[in-house]
Design an enzyme around this catalytic site. Structure first.
Site, PDB file in Angstrom:
ATOM      1  N   SER A  65       0.814  -1.212   0.000  1.00 35.15           N
ATOM      2  CA  SER A  65       0.000   0.000   0.000  1.00 35.15           C
ATOM      3  C   SER A  65       0.848   1.264   0.000  1.00 35.15           C
ATOM      4  O   SER A  65       0.498   2.256  -0.654  1.00 35.15           O
ATOM      5  CB  SER A  65      -0.947  -0.009   1.207  1.00 35.15           C
ATOM      6  N   ARG A 188      17.708 -11.545  15.094  1.00 38.76           N
ATOM      7  CA  ARG A 188      17.191 -10.176  14.985  1.00 38.76           C
ATOM      8  C   ARG A 188      16.390  -9.770  16.216  1.00 38.76           C
ATOM      9  O   ARG A 188      16.262  -8.574  16.512  1.00 38.76           O
ATOM     10  CB  ARG A 188      16.334 -10.043  13.728  1.00 38.76           C
ATOM     11  N   LYS A 338      -6.220   3.124   6.170  1.00 36.52           N
ATOM     12  CA  LYS A 338      -5.585   3.588   4.933  1.00 36.52           C
ATOM     13  C   LYS A 338      -5.496   5.110   4.853  1.00 36.52           C
ATOM     14  O   LYS A 338      -5.164   5.652   3.793  1.00 36.52           O
ATOM     15  CB  LYS A 338      -6.344   3.042   3.716  1.00 36.52           C
ATOM     16  N   HIS A 464      -0.005 -10.051  -0.165  1.00 34.31           N
ATOM     17  CA  HIS A 464      -0.380  -9.396  -1.413  1.00 34.31           C
ATOM     18  C   HIS A 464      -0.054 -10.319  -2.585  1.00 34.31           C
ATOM     19  O   HIS A 464       0.656 -11.309  -2.432  1.00 34.31           O
ATOM     20  CB  HIS A 464       0.367  -8.072  -1.559  1.00 34.31           C
TER      21      HIS A 464
END
Length: 518
Positions: A65, A188, A338, A464
């Site tokens: 996005s 990590r 969004k 996605h």
């Protein structure tokens, strides 16, 4: 140039609405979408590419996005940090990056070593180990006598126990270069924190600066011991490489430290540890007085005493700025999930609204996961946008519907179908209102998601997709051509009868079949 200017010209972004030929496990193809079906059958439509080099990412990498909205608003391919650095390595300019050269020279003049640290991974999300190898080569070519690598292991963006393979390949690369030694290894988890869990970050700091870790003769030996203890890469305990019982590559006064992650969020904290003049979360025993600290990209504007090898590239003459230059007004609207995308990212990373730019935020529902409420706030968003444009004559309206992406991420097929049907219903309401006002609509998406809900192994697909997005025009007689996301802004300018600035290298995808009436 068309002189007709519809008002409002509206861009609708269907977040996560990809086009996939196969109907199986495709929530979009199997949902009831009478409006989209009608438009795809009877209105000008095309496809735009949303992934890989078409949006400034490496070949084959899915869009997202943030990247999608950057490209949509910029009207040009916006190369992401990963791609910027990779392209610089490919064309040779990386080896002449002045920030890197100055930092290496500073260590040489102080009689110090060059240390590189970052996520040793081919995952391409936070870093790439090939870029670390390139930095080793750069340091060697510029006279660094000692080069050490502090390897953070992945296991999140790569399989959970894949570090042995990647470390072996990396050390083979070091042997070919004839330079560089892996000095420390840890998962990590211990260094790449972003939630102020300072006890984890401190262990990463003490490993690199003080050599505090389990001693091993080699990195691969440390990884094998971790696997024997049932540890996955992400959680490998701090390990230090030793010779005759002493750490081979602690960070000392006069050394240069270069962080090789291109993504910022998980190296901000450790960067503050090494560079802040005052620091409160923990006592930094043995803090080295560095000759230089280099961030591969910009991690945090508040960082002190750092140099940035690849600073942000300012985007000029993007769509929102062109609107302002012509004295036109705009509305940006989305629900919470969004909102940043139609504002901050669509504006090229600028937080403040441009001149003549209004914003409309509708709260996303407070549920644990959106499969519990697949309609999200689409109906309220539509209500508010219609109310707003009927009371204020905007020139450009940008609306994002979050449902296909946010519900698609849950992996719940039935909920995704409901999300798609909700968006189709609300699209019908919104477009009816705009057309009745004399406006026009351009519909697209930023990337795919709900178009594939099950993967090849039969498990839920929550990521996605690489599939293209639709491009549909509800307006005058015209034809649309296929393109990529960066072509959408030039297309909007053509539809509004506005000139395209030189900085936009996208192309208009609209071809009018008859002259417009002014």
């Amino acid at each position: 140039m068309q002189t007709h200017r519809p008002k409002p010209m509206t861009l609708v972004i269907l977040d996560g609405w990809g086009l996939r030929d196969t109907q199986e496990n495709n929530a979009i193809a199997n949902a009831s979408t009478p409006h989209m079906d009608d438009w795809l059958a009877n209105r000008p439509h095309a496809q735009v590419r949303t992934s890989g080099r078409d949006v400034g990412l490496p070949d084959g990498q899915m869009g997202n996005s943030e990247v999608g909205h950057l490209n949509l608003g910029a009207g040009r391919v916006v190369y992401q940090e990963f791609t910027r650095v990779s392209c610089a390595i490919e064309d040779g300019s990386f080896m002449h990056n002045q920030v890197l050269l100055d930092a290496i020279r500073a260590a040489n003049e102080a009689g110090g070593a060059v240390h590189l640290y970052g996520l040793l991974s081919p995952g391409g999300v936070h870093s790439h180990q090939d870029q670390i190898l390139a930095a080793v080569q750069c340091a060697k070519q510029n006279g660094a006598s000692e080069i050490y690598i502090h390897a953070l292991l992945d296991g999140r963006d790569t399989p959970p126990q894949s570090a042995m393979e990647y470390m072996t390949r990396f050390e083979e690369g070091l042997q070919k270069l004839g330079a560089g030694r892996v000095a420390t290894v840890c998962g990590r988890y211990f260094t790449m924190d972003r939630d102020k869990r300072w006890e984890r970050v401190e262990r990463g700091y003490r490993l690199m600066a003080l050599g505090e870790g389990t001693p091993f003769d080699s990195a691969c030996e440390a990884i094998q011991a971790a696997y024997d203890a049932q540890q996955t890469d992400e959680f490998v305990e701090p390990a230090v490489m030793v010779e005759q019982g002493q750490p081979i590559g602690m960070i000392n006064d006069g050394d240069t430290l270069i962080c090789m992650n291109f993504r910022a969020d998980r190296v901000r904290e450790i960067s503050h540890v090494f560079t802040d003049t005052t620091f409160e979360p923990f006592v930094r025993d043995g803090l080295p007085k560095l000759s230089a600290y280099v961030c591969l990209t910009q991690y945090d504007v508040s960082l002190q005493n750092v140099q940035i090898a690849y600073p942000p590239v300012a985007l000029t003459n993007i769509l929102g700025q062109v609107m302002a230059q012509h004295g036109l007004t705009q509305l940006r609207a989305a629900e919470t999930e969004k909102y940043a995308h139609v504002t901050y990212f669509f504006n090229g990373g600028q937080e403040q609204p441009g001149e003549g730019e209004d914003r409309l935020l509708v709260a996303s529902p407070k549920v644990a996961t959106y499969d519990m409420q697949p309609a999200m706030s689409a109906a309220e968003l539509t209500d508010r946008v219609i109310e707003k444009i009927q009371s204020t004559p905007y020139d450009l309206v940008v609306v994002n519907y979050a449902n296909p992406d946010m519900v698609g991420h849950t992996g719940v097929y039935e909920a995704a179908v409901q999300a798609i049907e909700t968006v189709d219903t609300q699209l019908g309401r919104l477009t009816d209102a705009i057309v009745q006002m004399g406006g026009e609509v351009l519909i697209t998406a930023d990337h795919g998601n709900a178009d594939q809900m099950v993967d090849e192994q039969g498990t839920a697909h929550t990521a996605h997709t690489l599939n293209p997005a639709p491009l549909i025009y509800l307006g005058r007689d015209a034809q649309l051509h296929d393109g990529r996301l960066s072509d959408v802004a030039p297309t909007l300018l053509a539809l509004m009868g506005l000139p395209q600035p030189l900085e936009m290298d996208g192309v208009s995808l609209v071809q009018f079949t008859q002259p417009a009436v002014a």
